[in-house]
Scaffold this motif. Structure first.
Motif, short mmCIF file in Angstrom:
data_model
loop_
_atom_site.label_atom_id
_atom_site.label_comp_id
_atom_site.label_asym_id
_atom_site.label_seq_id
_atom_site.Cartn_x
_atom_site.Cartn_y
_atom_site.Cartn_z
N MET A 26 0.83 -1.21 0.00
CA MET A 26 0.00 0.00 0.00
C MET A 26 0.86 1.25 0.00
O MET A 26 0.52 2.24 -0.66
CB MET A 26 -0.96 -0.03 1.19
N GLU A 27 1.98 1.21 0.72
CA GLU A 27 2.90 2.35 0.73
C GLU A 27 3.44 2.61 -0.67
O GLU A 27 3.51 3.76 -1.12
CB GLU A 27 4.05 2.11 1.70
N ARG A 28 3.82 1.56 -1.36
CA ARG A 28 4.32 1.71 -2.74
C ARG A 28 3.24 2.33 -3.62
O ARG A 28 3.53 3.21 -4.45
CB ARG A 28 4.72 0.36 -3.31
N ALA A 29 2.01 1.89 -3.46
CA ALA A 29 0.91 2.43 -4.27
C ALA A 29 0.68 3.91 -3.96
O ALA A 29 0.42 4.70 -4.88
CB ALA A 29 -0.36 1.63 -4.04
N ARG A 30 0.79 4.29 -2.68
CA ARG A 30 0.64 5.71 -2.34
C ARG A 30 1.77 6.54 -2.95
O ARG A 30 1.55 7.65 -3.45
CB ARG A 30 0.57 5.91 -0.83
N LYS A 49 -8.64 1.84 5.18
CA LYS A 49 -8.93 3.27 5.21
C LYS A 49 -7.68 3.90 5.81
O LYS A 49 -7.20 3.48 6.87
CB LYS A 49 -10.13 3.59 6.11
N VAL A 50 -7.14 4.90 5.12
CA VAL A 50 -5.85 5.48 5.52
C VAL A 50 -6.01 6.99 5.64
O VAL A 50 -6.61 7.63 4.77
CB VAL A 50 -4.76 5.16 4.47
N ARG A 51 -5.46 7.54 6.71
CA ARG A 51 -5.45 8.99 6.89
C ARG A 51 -4.00 9.44 6.85
O ARG A 51 -3.17 8.99 7.65
CB ARG A 51 -6.11 9.38 8.19
N ILE A 52 -3.69 10.33 5.92
CA ILE A 52 -2.35 10.86 5.71
C ILE A 52 -2.34 12.32 6.19
O ILE A 52 -3.29 13.06 5.92
CB ILE A 52 -1.97 10.82 4.21
#
Length: 143
Positions: A34-38, A113-116
């Motif tokens: 997921m980090e790579r995708a972000r 669900k991710v909050r940045i």
């Protein structure tokens, strides 16, 4: 040049190093996927994380994960070809809400669900206007 769509997609192959002793993908590997995708989403927007950290948007800024709610539904195994989709749900003053989905041939495996949060000198700060505008282009109603 990458075409802008509300939902960004990245294909990832599962390698031996991504699995645990059982042969299934280790739970933390999904977070790396997921980090790579972000990161690829940022690149597709023309946002260079190193340049932002060096002050390209004024003050040096970077992005951190503030919160993540992960639902592990089904496992992936070595050699699987996975698709990681990233969708911007909301853009706030200093934060970004995303949904990320990992699937194998359209079979849902993991979702989050991710909050940045945008950070400067260790504290949350508002997005620079040009950065915020780029994120807003990925909102579903903007496509």
């Amino acid at each position: 040049m990458t075409t802008m769509t509300p939902c960004q997609s990245l294909t990832i192959r599962v390698y031996y190093e991504d699995t645990d002793f059982s042969g299934l993908v280790y739970h933390a590997s999904y977070l790396r996927f997921m980090e790579r995708a972000r990161t690829e989403m940022l690149r597709s927007l023309g946002l260079d994380q190193r340049a932002l950290l060096e002050g390209a948007a004024g003050a040096p800024i970077f992005f951190v994960v503030r919160a993540m709610d992960v639902d592990f539904r089904r496992p992936a195994t070595m050699d699987d070809l996975l698709t990681v989709e990233t969708e911007v749900l909301a853009v706030g003053g200093a934060s970004l809400s995303l949904e990320q989905r990992v699937s194998r041939e359209a079979e849902p495996l993991v979702s989050a669900k991710v909050r940045i949060v945008c950070v400067e000198a260790g504290r949350a700060r508002r997005f620079p206007p040009e950065v915020r505008a780029k994120f807003e282009r990925l909102l579903p109603d903007q496509a």
